[in-house]
Write a protein that holds these residues in place. Structure first.
Motif, PDB file in Angstrom:
ATOM      1  N   ILE A  38      -9.715   3.424   2.772  1.00  0.00           N
ATOM      2  CA  ILE A  38     -10.773   4.246   2.388  1.00  0.00           C
ATOM      3  C   ILE A  38     -12.773   4.235   2.870  1.00  0.00           C
ATOM      4  N   LEU A  39     -12.539   3.415   2.696  1.00  0.00           N
ATOM      5  CA  LEU A  39     -14.491   3.172   3.046  1.00  0.00           C
ATOM      6  C   LEU A  39     -14.304   3.008   4.262  1.00  0.00           C
ATOM      7  N   GLN A  42     -14.043   6.530   5.672  1.00  0.00           N
ATOM      8  CA  GLN A  42     -14.697   7.164   5.424  1.00  0.00           C
ATOM      9  C   GLN A  42     -16.488   6.805   6.128  1.00  0.00           C
ATOM     10  N   GLU A  43     -16.734   5.796   6.576  1.00  0.00           N
ATOM     11  CA  GLU A  43     -17.782   4.891   7.624  1.00  0.00           C
ATOM     12  C   GLU A  43     -17.650   4.948   8.554  1.00  0.00           C
ATOM     13  N   ASN A  44     -15.498   5.363   9.356  1.00  0.00           N
ATOM     14  CA  ASN A  44     -15.090   5.433  10.590  1.00  0.00           C
ATOM     15  C   ASN A  44     -16.162   3.500  11.009  1.00  0.00           C
TER      16      ASN A  44
END
Length: 100
Positions: A38-39, A42-44
């Motif tokens: 997920i992290l 989220q940060e791509n």
């Protein structure tokens, strides 16, 4: 009726359960691995990295192909490097000497 995990009092079952939080699915992804997925999404970018002292525990396994596997550390550093370390040691020492 309520579902119960197989062998609910076995040590290995309890270990897997606490790492995946999914008692009925032994192949479930790990909690920290899913958080890493997920992290990164989220940060791509790849911002999450994991290390282990003994293989890749269930806790660090994320969705297949999303997160790279945990780096396994041994007494000699990264386990994948211990095989090639003697071959590249002279090069590493030369680079170190140049930077000092």
């Amino acid at each position: 009726t309520k579902q119960f995990p197989p062998a609910p009092f076995a040590h290995n079952t309890q270990t897997t359960l606490t790492q995946t939080v999914h008692a009925q699915n032994a192949a479930a992804n790990g909690v920290l691995g899913l958080i890493g997925d997920i992290l990164d999404a989220q940060e791509n970018a790849e911002i999450f990295n994991s290390y282990s002292m003994s293989g890749t525990p269930a806790l660090l396994k994320g969705a297949p192909g999303v997160l790279r596997p945990a780096d396994v550390l041994t007494g000699y550093g990264l386990s994948g490097l211990s095989i090639v370390a003697p071959e590249i040691e002279a090069d590493i020492q030369a680079l170190h000497n140049q930077s000092v």
